[in-house]
Design an enzyme around this catalytic site. Sequence first.
Site, PDB file in Angstrom:
ATOM      1  N   ARG A 254     -11.880   7.177  -9.898  1.00 26.13           N
ATOM      2  CA  ARG A 254     -13.333   7.391  -9.745  1.00 26.13           C
ATOM      3  C   ARG A 254     -13.645   8.048  -8.393  1.00 26.13           C
ATOM      4  O   ARG A 254     -12.816   8.040  -7.493  1.00 26.13           O
ATOM      5  CB  ARG A 254     -14.078   6.051  -9.848  1.00 26.13           C
TER       6      ARG A 254
ATOM      7  N   THR B 290      -4.998  -1.662   3.958  1.00 30.58           N
ATOM      8  CA  THR B 290      -4.567  -0.328   3.537  1.00 30.58           C
ATOM      9  C   THR B 290      -3.604   0.236   4.559  1.00 30.58           C
ATOM     10  O   THR B 290      -3.928   0.338   5.744  1.00 30.58           O
ATOM     11  CB  THR B 290      -5.769   0.623   3.375  1.00 30.58           C
TER      12      THR B 290
ATOM     13  N   ASN C 161      -2.278   2.945   6.200  1.00 30.08           N
ATOM     14  CA  ASN C 161      -2.682   4.341   6.385  1.00 30.08           C
ATOM     15  C   ASN C 161      -1.502   5.279   6.666  1.00 30.08           C
ATOM     16  O   ASN C 161      -0.567   4.923   7.351  1.00 30.08           O
ATOM     17  CB  ASN C 161      -3.686   4.438   7.540  1.00 30.08           C
TER      18      ASN C 161
ATOM     19  N   TYR D 196       3.735  -1.813  10.092  1.00 26.75           N
ATOM     20  CA  TYR D 196       3.423  -0.583  10.824  1.00 26.75           C
ATOM     21  C   TYR D 196       4.722   0.105  11.236  1.00 26.75           C
ATOM     22  O   TYR D 196       5.688  -0.542  11.602  1.00 26.75           O
ATOM     23  CB  TYR D 196       2.611  -0.902  12.084  1.00 26.75           C
TER      24      TYR D 196
ATOM     25  N   LYS E 157      -8.168  -6.410   6.274  1.00 25.45           N
ATOM     26  CA  LYS E 157      -7.368  -7.600   5.995  1.00 25.45           C
ATOM     27  C   LYS E 157      -8.260  -8.813   5.786  1.00 25.45           C
ATOM     28  O   LYS E 157      -7.961  -9.675   4.971  1.00 25.45           O
ATOM     29  CB  LYS E 157      -6.396  -7.850   7.143  1.00 25.45           C
TER      30      LYS E 157
ATOM     31  N   HIS F 280       0.926  -5.946  -3.731  1.00 23.87           N
ATOM     32  CA  HIS F 280       2.004  -6.911  -3.535  1.00 23.87           C
ATOM     33  C   HIS F 280       1.627  -7.742  -2.317  1.00 23.87           C
ATOM     34  O   HIS F 280       0.977  -7.248  -1.400  1.00 23.87           O
ATOM     35  CB  HIS F 280       3.330  -6.164  -3.297  1.00 23.87           C
TER      36      HIS F 280
ATOM     37  N   GLU G 182      -5.685   5.907   2.358  1.00 24.72           N
ATOM     38  CA  GLU G 182      -5.664   4.461   2.524  1.00 24.72           C
ATOM     39  C   GLU G 182      -5.071   3.744   1.311  1.00 24.72           C
ATOM     40  O   GLU G 182      -5.803   3.276   0.440  1.00 24.72           O
ATOM     41  CB  GLU G 182      -7.104   3.948   2.736  1.00 24.72           C
TER      42      GLU G 182
ATOM     43  N   GLY H  28      -4.781   2.095  11.305  1.00 25.64           N
ATOM     44  CA  GLY H  28      -6.044   2.623  10.797  1.00 25.64           C
ATOM     45  C   GLY H  28      -7.121   2.434  11.849  1.00 25.64           C
ATOM     46  O   GLY H  28      -6.851   2.501  13.046  1.00 25.64           O
TER      47      GLY H  28
ATOM     48  N   PHE I  78     -22.334   1.496  -2.050  1.00 20.08           N
ATOM     49  CA  PHE I  78     -22.657   0.233  -2.688  1.00 20.08           C
ATOM     50  C   PHE I  78     -23.733  -0.488  -1.895  1.00 20.08           C
ATOM     51  O   PHE I  78     -23.765  -0.402  -0.671  1.00 20.08           O
ATOM     52  CB  PHE I  78     -21.398  -0.635  -2.801  1.00 20.08           C
TER      53      PHE I  78
END
Length: 270
Positions: free
Chosen positions: A226, A149, A151, A213, A143, A206, A201, A137, A231
């Site tokens: 949503r 995520t 990617n 990767y 992290k 888990h 993403e 990413g 934010f």
Amino acid sequence: MALASNSPRASIESKIFYHQGWKELFSVIIGGDEVKMGKPSPEIFLEAAKRLNIEPSSCLVIEDSVPGVTAGKAAGMEVVAVPSIPKQSHLYTSADEIINSLLDLQPEKWGLPQFQDWVEGTLPLEPSYIGGPVIKGFGRGSKVLGIPTANLSAEENSDFLSEHPSGVYFGWAGLSNRGVYKMVMSIGWNPYFNNTEKTIEPWLLHEFHEDFYGEELRLVVVGYIRPEANFPSLERLVAKIHNDKKVAERALDLPLYSKYKDDPLLKTTL
Ligand code: ADP
Ligand code: MG
């Protein structure tokens, strides 16, 4: 419900023809060639209201174009804008509400009956299958926030991206020969690419002890939670994402969504 478009009536008919059952959903269909002046003139909406036999002030217009918003307001109607071009919402400020996509339309806000298809804070979708090797990413330090995520390539999944508005989705993730996991994901605009590239993403719900990767990741996306949002602080963003995780984890146990867990398409055949 009426469909009022600047397109000629014949074009509307031929386009809608491909979607079974859609035509019957509208009690009025009116094309640009049936009025003297198209949008931004209010005429087409006023004519639609007349044929529906309701007062203009009782109408809610849903519009994707700026001239359409202008026309709706000029007709004395309430207008929800769904901008057809992302990131152009500043052009639509005369609308009563601006939403990111039709997934976010809340008819109950306008005195209309609520949609019945939401289930425990989620909107079930036709399942979409995407996948490929996990790529790097953009080092946003996810992290560090505890939200890694994995990617997927935007190019290899471009059809999926063009069909799905930005926002938070969820589903199941099959990772190489490791297993199948619950997954919550954001589809969004990468700010590093000047808002031109959307990224995928997925956060696998888990605990992994190492990176993966390059490994093959298969996703089935089954629902929507949503829209993307801004934010006021990082803490609020992280809290919201943890709430998304909770919503997804709970929903994925419902038979409606859990049935996709054993989908053979999530398994990589190596
Ligand atoms: P990048 O910017 O390269 O995507 P991230 O900080 O988002 O980096 O971390 C994602 C990487 O972390 C994944 O590519 C994967 O290798 C690893 N990873 C570890 N645990 C998870 C998890 N639960 N969900 C997703 N990725 C994980
Ligand atoms: Mg990532």
